[in-house]
Design a protein around this motif. Sequence first.
Motif, PDB file in Angstrom:
ATOM      1  N   SER A   1     -23.848  -0.190 -30.364  1.00  0.00           N
ATOM      2  CA  SER A   1     -24.157  -1.576 -30.704  1.00  0.00           C
ATOM      3  C   SER A   1     -24.402  -1.700 -32.200  1.00  0.00           C
ATOM      4  O   SER A   1     -25.059  -0.872 -32.811  1.00  0.00           O
ATOM      5  N   SER A   2     -23.886  -2.769 -32.773  1.00  0.00           N
ATOM      6  CA  SER A   2     -24.069  -2.955 -34.208  1.00  0.00           C
ATOM      7  C   SER A   2     -25.527  -3.276 -34.537  1.00  0.00           C
ATOM      8  O   SER A   2     -25.929  -3.195 -35.673  1.00  0.00           O
ATOM      9  N   THR A   3     -26.316  -3.629 -33.510  1.00  0.00           N
ATOM     10  CA  THR A   3     -27.703  -3.967 -33.794  1.00  0.00           C
ATOM     11  C   THR A   3     -28.476  -2.727 -34.238  1.00  0.00           C
ATOM     12  O   THR A   3     -29.557  -2.846 -34.778  1.00  0.00           O
TER      13      THR A   3
ATOM     14  N   ARG B   1     -30.357 -14.585 -29.888  1.00  0.00           N
ATOM     15  CA  ARG B   1     -29.356 -13.870 -29.109  1.00  0.00           C
ATOM     16  C   ARG B   1     -29.375 -14.298 -27.647  1.00  0.00           C
ATOM     17  O   ARG B   1     -28.397 -14.132 -26.945  1.00  0.00           O
TER      18      ARG B   1
ATOM     19  N   ASP C   1     -17.293  -5.753 -36.145  1.00  0.00           N
ATOM     20  CA  ASP C   1     -17.852  -5.064 -37.301  1.00  0.00           C
ATOM     21  C   ASP C   1     -17.033  -3.815 -37.619  1.00  0.00           C
ATOM     22  O   ASP C   1     -16.091  -3.468 -36.907  1.00  0.00           O
TER      23      ASP C   1
ATOM     24  N   CYS D   1     -27.097 -14.670 -35.875  1.00  0.00           N
ATOM     25  CA  CYS D   1     -25.864 -15.447 -35.908  1.00  0.00           C
ATOM     26  C   CYS D   1     -26.155 -16.663 -36.768  1.00  0.00           C
ATOM     27  O   CYS D   1     -26.310 -17.763 -36.283  1.00  0.00           O
TER      28      CYS D   1
ATOM     29  N   ALA E   1     -23.295  -9.776 -30.202  1.00  0.00           N
ATOM     30  CA  ALA E   1     -24.195 -10.717 -29.527  1.00  0.00           C
ATOM     31  C   ALA E   1     -23.638 -11.116 -28.162  1.00  0.00           C
ATOM     32  O   ALA E   1     -22.421 -11.211 -27.978  1.00  0.00           O
TER      33      ALA E   1
ATOM     34  N   ASP F   1     -24.109 -10.834 -36.032  1.00  0.00           N
ATOM     35  CA  ASP F   1     -24.152  -9.873 -34.927  1.00  0.00           C
ATOM     36  C   ASP F   1     -22.887  -9.992 -34.078  1.00  0.00           C
ATOM     37  O   ASP F   1     -22.788 -10.855 -33.216  1.00  0.00           O
TER      38      ASP F   1
ATOM     39  N   ARG G   1     -29.880  -8.333 -36.832  1.00  0.00           N
ATOM     40  CA  ARG G   1     -28.801  -9.228 -37.234  1.00  0.00           C
ATOM     41  C   ARG G   1     -28.949 -10.537 -36.513  1.00  0.00           C
ATOM     42  O   ARG G   1     -29.546 -10.615 -35.457  1.00  0.00           O
TER      43      ARG G   1
END
Length: 299
Positions: free
Chosen positions: A8-10, A28, A203, A17, A55, A52, A15
Amino acid sequence: MNHQPRRSSTMQGPRVCDIREDGMAAKRDDRKAFEALLRVKPGSKVDLGRFDCAATFGREKGPTTDELSQVLARLTDLQARIWAEAKHAVLVVIQGIDAAGKDGTIKVIAGAFNPQGTPVTSFKVPSALELAHDYLWRVHQRVPAKGEIGIFNRSHYEDVLIVRVHALVPEERWRARYEQIRNFEKMLTDEGVTIVKFFLAIDRDEQRQRFQDRVDDPTKRWKFSPADLAERSRWDDYSVAFSEMLRETSTSYAPWYLVPANRNWLRNLAVGEILADRLDALNPQYPPAAAGVEGTKVE
Ligand code: AMP
Ligand code: MG
């Protein structure tokens, strides 16, 4: 084949939106309609580096399969009406970096439509003939007619994206295009074209994994070109170009929707739901029967 679980990019930090011009972050787990949630307000400062891309807005993959089939059924019904009524033209623009999922999105969404009323155009490197004309020449010819839902896989926006990143024309030329594009889209809208633009955001790590899948999977390898790596090395330049494009060309009449696209199921659901809501707003109706038709007995 590479089927590692997707990171996950989190993990790279908090992050949001932040696509609303008031700077408020959409939460989110905000369960609002995607149309309102993901629409880029005109003039918004979009920071894709903080967006994000993973998300989910509280949606879940399981129930989403049902939600997606419901959305696709809505799209099928709406397109049949739009085609029969032949009153509205609808232009769907899909942009996103390499491997963002443009083809996959089109496959799912266009799959709900009657192909006869759904021209799909993929814009490639311009031909010599195309380059001998203004950049909108090839685009205008492909704008859908009344009754059609036309889908652009890439578009005139390449002329402020790859053209900018590779300095294919001087800055004053590509910079002037923001206004030209706004005016072009305003003219189309005034003439009865409904424009719906989706930017699919993945990402950097997601792109790496997708490229790796393409290299490792013989059925996907044809999609991969070594040139893709050269483009990938310009990630930051593309991010700046995307952010500025979203800010400059999201208008009240032809808005961009910024779609978190690391997860295909969320991406499909968001694009499908937004498009269905926009088509619904046109209130397309089957045309009335010609005079004398009703009650006719066919011998
Ligand atoms: P693909 O979408 O993978 O088939 O690749 C099409 C390629 O054509 C992409 O690298 C685009 O950036 C490129 N392309 C599309 N439109 C233009 C344009 N107007 N000028 C230069 N390159 C373009
Ligand atoms: Mg490609």
